[in-house]
Design an enzyme around this catalytic site. Structure first.
Site, mmCIF file in Angstrom:
data_model
loop_
_atom_site.group_PDB
_atom_site.id
_atom_site.type_symbol
_atom_site.label_atom_id
_atom_site.label_comp_id
_atom_site.label_asym_id
_atom_site.label_seq_id
_atom_site.Cartn_x
_atom_site.Cartn_y
_atom_site.Cartn_z
ATOM 1 N N ASP A 134 0.841 -1.198 0.000
ATOM 2 C CA ASP A 134 0.000 0.000 0.000
ATOM 3 C C ASP A 134 0.875 1.246 0.000
ATOM 4 O O ASP A 134 1.563 1.527 0.981
ATOM 5 C CB ASP A 134 -0.885 0.007 1.249
ATOM 6 C CG ASP A 134 -1.972 -1.041 1.179
ATOM 7 O OD1 ASP A 134 -2.720 -1.042 0.184
ATOM 8 O OD2 ASP A 134 -2.066 -1.863 2.111
ATOM 9 N N ASP A 142 -10.857 -4.618 -0.258
ATOM 10 C CA ASP A 142 -9.706 -4.143 0.502
ATOM 11 C C ASP A 142 -10.183 -3.327 1.700
ATOM 12 O O ASP A 142 -10.771 -2.260 1.533
ATOM 13 C CB ASP A 142 -8.826 -3.286 -0.415
ATOM 14 C CG ASP A 142 -7.549 -2.855 0.275
ATOM 15 O OD1 ASP A 142 -7.348 -3.171 1.460
ATOM 16 O OD2 ASP A 142 -6.741 -2.182 -0.393
HETATM 17 C C1 DX5 Z 1 -6.064 0.687 3.552
HETATM 18 C C2 DX5 Z 1 -5.267 -0.330 2.783
HETATM 19 C C3 DX5 Z 1 -5.584 -1.701 3.192
HETATM 20 C C4 DX5 Z 1 -5.376 -1.926 4.604
HETATM 21 C C5 DX5 Z 1 -6.287 -3.013 5.053
HETATM 22 O O1 DX5 Z 1 -5.964 1.903 3.042
HETATM 23 O O2 DX5 Z 1 -5.506 -0.250 1.426
HETATM 24 O O3 DX5 Z 1 -4.866 -2.663 2.464
HETATM 25 O O4 DX5 Z 1 -4.053 -2.220 4.871
HETATM 26 O O5 DX5 Z 1 -6.149 -3.106 6.393
HETATM 27 P P1 DX5 Z 1 -7.170 -3.886 7.292
HETATM 28 O O6 DX5 Z 1 -7.163 -5.299 6.846
HETATM 29 O O7 DX5 Z 1 -6.608 -3.679 8.650
HETATM 30 O O8 DX5 Z 1 -8.478 -3.212 7.097
#
Ligand code: DX5
Length: 225
Positions: free
Chosen positions: A39, A179
């Site tokens: 990310d 996501d």
């Molecule tokens: C958020 C990212 C995600 C995030 C997901 O902006 O794109 O990939 O890391 O995290 P969780 O699984 O904690 O929601």
């Protein structure tokens, strides 16, 4: 088990210990992720800053898993040349961040990668339709982008089903990623709605036994079928 749609997990290291990235990558591998998602947060499109091209390059060198990059950046066009050729198979960018998304898709594809198109929870799903034949992946944010550890928005299931219906009536064979906010208690419903790939970050790194985390979600999916 047999009536569960085929799906994959993408491990995101965003909620891992960023001072020990190689350990975070290893945990995703051992936990059974099918791919890694990196990310990139630029402090502009999203309020946070994560890491940049050098981390992408080194991760692609050491990861046993295929790597995709999720650009949460303004002006994604500018990032394609800098990020190309580092070993990632796919680059996902945000429709909201570009006024010439078709051009960004072309630039990614010409650089030899798959293009993925992400949309935030408030962007209508119909907005992806014109680009469906040209992208490999639609990434539906289940949360406001930029932070790990948020709760999946309830509207996400309907949005997954809507994009699945758009794909089925178009010449596209794009996969659907969800996501943000994916946990053992919502994964089955997301797969059922039509998701192919679930991104998990805090579900791995805030689990008491991170290496066992994805197995637990898989079991929840199987049990719910
Ligand atoms: C958020 C990212 C995600 C995030 C997901 O902006 O794109 O990939 O890391 O995290 P969780 O699984 O904690 O929601």
């Amino acid at each position: 088990m047999s009536n569960v749609r085929k799906y994959q997990f993408a491990g995101s290291i965003l909620a891992g210990d960023l001072l020990h990235l190689s350990e975070a990558i290893r945990i995703c591998e051992v936990a059974g992720a099918d791919l890694l998602q990196l990310d990139i947060c630029d402090g502009h499109f999203v309020p946070t800053i994560s890491f940049g091209e050098e981390v992408v390059r080194r991760t692609c060198q050491v990861s046993k898993l295929p790597v995709e990059v999720h650009l949460m950046v303004s002006r994604p066009d500018d990032w394609i040349p800098r990020m190309a050729g580092m070993g990632q198979f796919r680059m996902i960018f945000h429709l909201e961040a570009s006024h010439r998304a078709a051009g960004v898709v072309q630039a990614i594809t010409r650089s030899g990668m798959e293009a993925g198109l992400a949309i935030n929870p408030e962007t209508p799903t119909s907005a992806v339709e014109p680009l469906l034949p040209y992208v490999h992946n639609i990434c539906l944010m289940g949360i406001a982008p930029g932070f790990a550890g948020q709760k999946l928005m309830d509207t996400t299931y309907r949005r997954v089903a809507d994009v699945r219906a758009l794909i089925e009536k178009s010449p596209s064979s794009a996969t659907i990623t969800v996501d943000g906010g994916v946990k053992a208690d919502n994964a089955a419903q997301l797969i059922e709605a039509g998701a192919d790939i679930l991104v998990v970050s805090s579900g791995i790194f805030q689990h008491p036994r991170p290496e066992a985390s994805l197995k637990e979600i898989r079991t929840a999916i199987t049990g719910a079928s």
